[in-house]
Design a protein around this motif. Sequence first.
Motif, PDB file in Angstrom:
ATOM      1  N   GLU A 297      38.227  55.887  38.158  1.00 15.67           N
ATOM      2  CA  GLU A 297      39.295  54.936  38.575  1.00 15.67           C
ATOM      3  C   GLU A 297      38.622  53.567  39.048  1.00 15.67           C
ATOM      4  O   GLU A 297      39.270  52.508  38.577  1.00 15.67           O
ATOM      5  N   ARG A 298      37.845  53.648  39.916  1.00 15.31           N
ATOM      6  CA  ARG A 298      36.908  52.455  40.580  1.00 15.31           C
ATOM      7  C   ARG A 298      36.583  51.464  39.073  1.00 15.31           C
ATOM      8  O   ARG A 298      36.448  50.355  39.271  1.00 15.31           O
ATOM      9  N   ARG A 299      35.743  52.191  38.297  1.00 14.25           N
ATOM     10  CA  ARG A 299      35.021  51.462  37.034  1.00 14.25           C
ATOM     11  C   ARG A 299      36.267  50.808  36.488  1.00 14.25           C
ATOM     12  O   ARG A 299      35.971  49.847  35.875  1.00 14.25           O
ATOM     13  N   THR A 300      37.264  51.519  36.106  1.00 10.29           N
ATOM     14  CA  THR A 300      38.244  51.143  35.285  1.00 10.29           C
ATOM     15  C   THR A 300      39.019  49.670  36.385  1.00 10.29           C
ATOM     16  O   THR A 300      39.169  48.661  35.491  1.00 10.29           O
ATOM     17  N   GLN A 301      39.125  49.873  37.484  1.00 11.66           N
ATOM     18  CA  GLN A 301      39.960  48.575  38.132  1.00 11.66           C
ATOM     19  C   GLN A 301      38.739  47.520  37.948  1.00 11.66           C
ATOM     20  O   GLN A 301      39.162  46.302  38.211  1.00 11.66           O
ATOM     21  N   PHE A 302      37.425  47.952  38.284  1.00 12.04           N
ATOM     22  CA  PHE A 302      36.613  46.615  38.307  1.00 12.04           C
ATOM     23  C   PHE A 302      36.478  45.881  36.906  1.00 12.04           C
ATOM     24  O   PHE A 302      36.802  44.799  37.086  1.00 12.04           O
ATOM     25  N   TRP A 303      36.453  46.845  35.838  1.00 15.83           N
ATOM     26  CA  TRP A 303      36.465  46.118  34.367  1.00 15.83           C
ATOM     27  C   TRP A 303      37.860  45.251  34.390  1.00 15.83           C
ATOM     28  O   TRP A 303      37.732  44.222  33.573  1.00 15.83           O
ATOM     29  N   THR A 304      38.996  45.843  34.890  1.00 15.68           N
ATOM     30  CA  THR A 304      40.317  45.176  34.712  1.00 15.68           C
ATOM     31  C   THR A 304      40.430  44.071  35.261  1.00 15.68           C
ATOM     32  O   THR A 304      40.693  42.692  34.667  1.00 15.68           O
ATOM     33  N   ARG A 305      39.849  44.050  36.639  1.00 15.74           N
ATOM     34  CA  ARG A 305      39.665  42.830  37.194  1.00 15.74           C
ATOM     35  C   ARG A 305      38.895  41.689  36.922  1.00 15.74           C
ATOM     36  O   ARG A 305      39.062  40.441  36.694  1.00 15.74           O
ATOM     37  N   ALA A 306      37.705  42.223  35.951  1.00 16.61           N
ATOM     38  CA  ALA A 306      36.647  41.314  35.745  1.00 16.61           C
ATOM     39  C   ALA A 306      37.395  40.620  34.219  1.00 16.61           C
ATOM     40  O   ALA A 306      37.281  39.376  34.031  1.00 16.61           O
ATOM     41  N   ALA A 307      38.190  41.337  33.561  1.00 13.42           N
ATOM     42  CA  ALA A 307      38.904  40.775  32.341  1.00 13.42           C
ATOM     43  C   ALA A 307      39.992  39.699  32.822  1.00 13.42           C
ATOM     44  O   ALA A 307      40.085  38.824  32.159  1.00 13.42           O
ATOM     45  N   ILE A 308      40.599  40.116  33.941  1.00 17.06           N
ATOM     46  CA  ILE A 308      41.874  39.231  34.203  1.00 17.06           C
ATOM     47  C   ILE A 308      40.992  37.935  34.838  1.00 17.06           C
ATOM     48  O   ILE A 308      41.561  36.854  34.576  1.00 17.06           O
ATOM     49  N   ALA A 309      39.824  38.051  35.432  1.00 17.54           N
ATOM     50  CA  ALA A 309      39.248  36.768  35.994  1.00 17.54           C
ATOM     51  C   ALA A 309      38.648  35.941  34.710  1.00 17.54           C
ATOM     52  O   ALA A 309      38.713  34.639  34.759  1.00 17.54           O
ATOM     53  N   LEU A 310      38.201  36.615  33.994  1.00 21.05           N
ATOM     54  CA  LEU A 310      37.512  36.143  32.718  1.00 21.05           C
ATOM     55  C   LEU A 310      38.870  35.088  31.868  1.00 21.05           C
ATOM     56  O   LEU A 310      38.657  34.110  31.471  1.00 21.05           O
ATOM     57  N   THR A 311      40.058  36.017  31.748  1.00 18.79           N
ATOM     58  CA  THR A 311      41.150  35.295  31.148  1.00 18.79           C
ATOM     59  C   THR A 311      41.507  34.027  31.617  1.00 18.79           C
ATOM     60  O   THR A 311      41.932  33.145  31.306  1.00 18.79           O
ATOM     61  N   ALA A 312      41.721  34.243  33.075  1.00 21.28           N
ATOM     62  CA  ALA A 312      42.195  33.082  34.065  1.00 21.28           C
ATOM     63  C   ALA A 312      41.112  31.944  34.108  1.00 21.28           C
ATOM     64  O   ALA A 312      41.596  30.591  33.988  1.00 21.28           O
ATOM     65  N   ALA A 313      39.853  32.222  33.910  1.00 23.78           N
ATOM     66  CA  ALA A 313      39.038  31.143  33.774  1.00 23.78           C
ATOM     67  C   ALA A 313      39.089  30.385  32.454  1.00 23.78           C
ATOM     68  O   ALA A 313      38.945  29.230  32.370  1.00 23.78           O
ATOM     69  N   VAL A 314      39.259  31.161  31.257  1.00 25.70           N
ATOM     70  CA  VAL A 314      39.553  30.583  30.062  1.00 25.70           C
ATOM     71  C   VAL A 314      40.834  29.785  30.183  1.00 25.70           C
ATOM     72  O   VAL A 314      40.874  28.487  29.541  1.00 25.70           O
ATOM     73  N   ILE A 315      41.869  30.118  30.661  1.00 28.44           N
ATOM     74  CA  ILE A 315      43.245  29.488  30.908  1.00 28.44           C
ATOM     75  C   ILE A 315      42.824  28.135  31.383  1.00 28.44           C
ATOM     76  O   ILE A 315      43.553  27.002  31.209  1.00 28.44           O
ATOM     77  N   GLY A 316      42.166  28.242  32.719  1.00 23.41           N
ATOM     78  CA  GLY A 316      41.956  27.149  33.315  1.00 23.41           C
ATOM     79  C   GLY A 316      41.054  26.181  32.656  1.00 23.41           C
ATOM     80  O   GLY A 316      41.504  24.898  32.737  1.00 23.41           O
TER      81      GLY A 316
END
Length: 378
Positions: A297-316
């Motif tokens: 579950e922690r691994r899944t949360q980490f990669w989910t947050r990393a994907a969200i951060a990457l998406t936010a960086a691309v949008i910015g």
Amino acid sequence: MTQNPATPLPPPKERRRLREAGSLTQAQVAARMGVSRETVRSWETGRTTPRGRKREAYGKLLTSLEQEATVTEPQQEPPAEVVSLVKVVNTPVPEPVSEPVLVPLSIEKPPRAPLTPAQAFDALYAFCAPALVRQAYLLTGRRELARESVERAFQVAWERWPEVAVDRDPAGWVRAVAYEHALSPWHRFRPRYRHPEPPPPDTADRALLTELLRLPPSYRRTLLLYDGVGLGLAETAAETEASTPAAANRLLHAREAIAVHLPELSDPAELHRRLTELASTERLRAAKPPTVRVVGERRTQFWTRAAIALTAAVIGTTTLTLHTAPTHYEPPVPLSQRVEGVPPRVVQGALSDAEVELRDRLRSGMTSGPERMVPEPR
């Protein structure tokens, strides 16, 4: 002349279940029937069916195993809260009435509560993880990599539990993922797996493990599934993503390669026994099921947050580009063109003697010469 009807046999999966319920191995059943272990395996997978006396003897053995399983099943007493009792009161009859009697009216078994996803996962992990760690050790020869492969496989299974829970063979699903992770070629680049681990202390076990690791990964996996786990040839081919003839050729070549250096293991039954012993000698323990679930579950949360951060960086970045980009077309600056007819630039140098003399004459004539003529306007 009429022939006796053939002895009915249960389905192939039921045959295997009855053998395992009687705590018998395929080799023991083969010894009782007077056949090879591969023949018993074919009977249990449904590839072949015994005939004649072998069929009658096999049917009697399965019947006896079914009766033993029925007798040995514990009969559970119904709980007191589900037994409805009624009290018989005295009625006006001429004969003397005995004391009140408690008569059971009905016995109802309470409905069994379904397992939660976590409980079902823990049950599958407790059933498969110890054997999978030993199998992964035979594949890689590394204890830590074997534990890591099994834990990673169950973490993936927990992430995709809705799919794994309804699979026809959840244990096979997890086993395939564990084997793929254990045989990944990328482990050679990891610093912790560059140096070999200490081999088994026994000389025979060390020789067998060495020969296993010399085989190509596909041959090693086929040999372990067929002679170690006990799968059929069709099941082995399906799990290794190969055709049945290809799996058979891999199995034969693997056996021949081992028999060249270890002639005593040319018998498949002896090879199966030695593989089982080699896997059992190592004390390999897997992590607890809750630990595996939490890490997954922690691994899944980490990669989910990393994907969200990457998406936010691309949008910015896209938003900033849209605000700073020009709003109209600006033609590019044309390239410089060469102008013809312009004399080349000459660097000023020293004057010659004739040029110096001419310069002196001009200077003296301008100062002491006749007056210059000035044109008059008309």
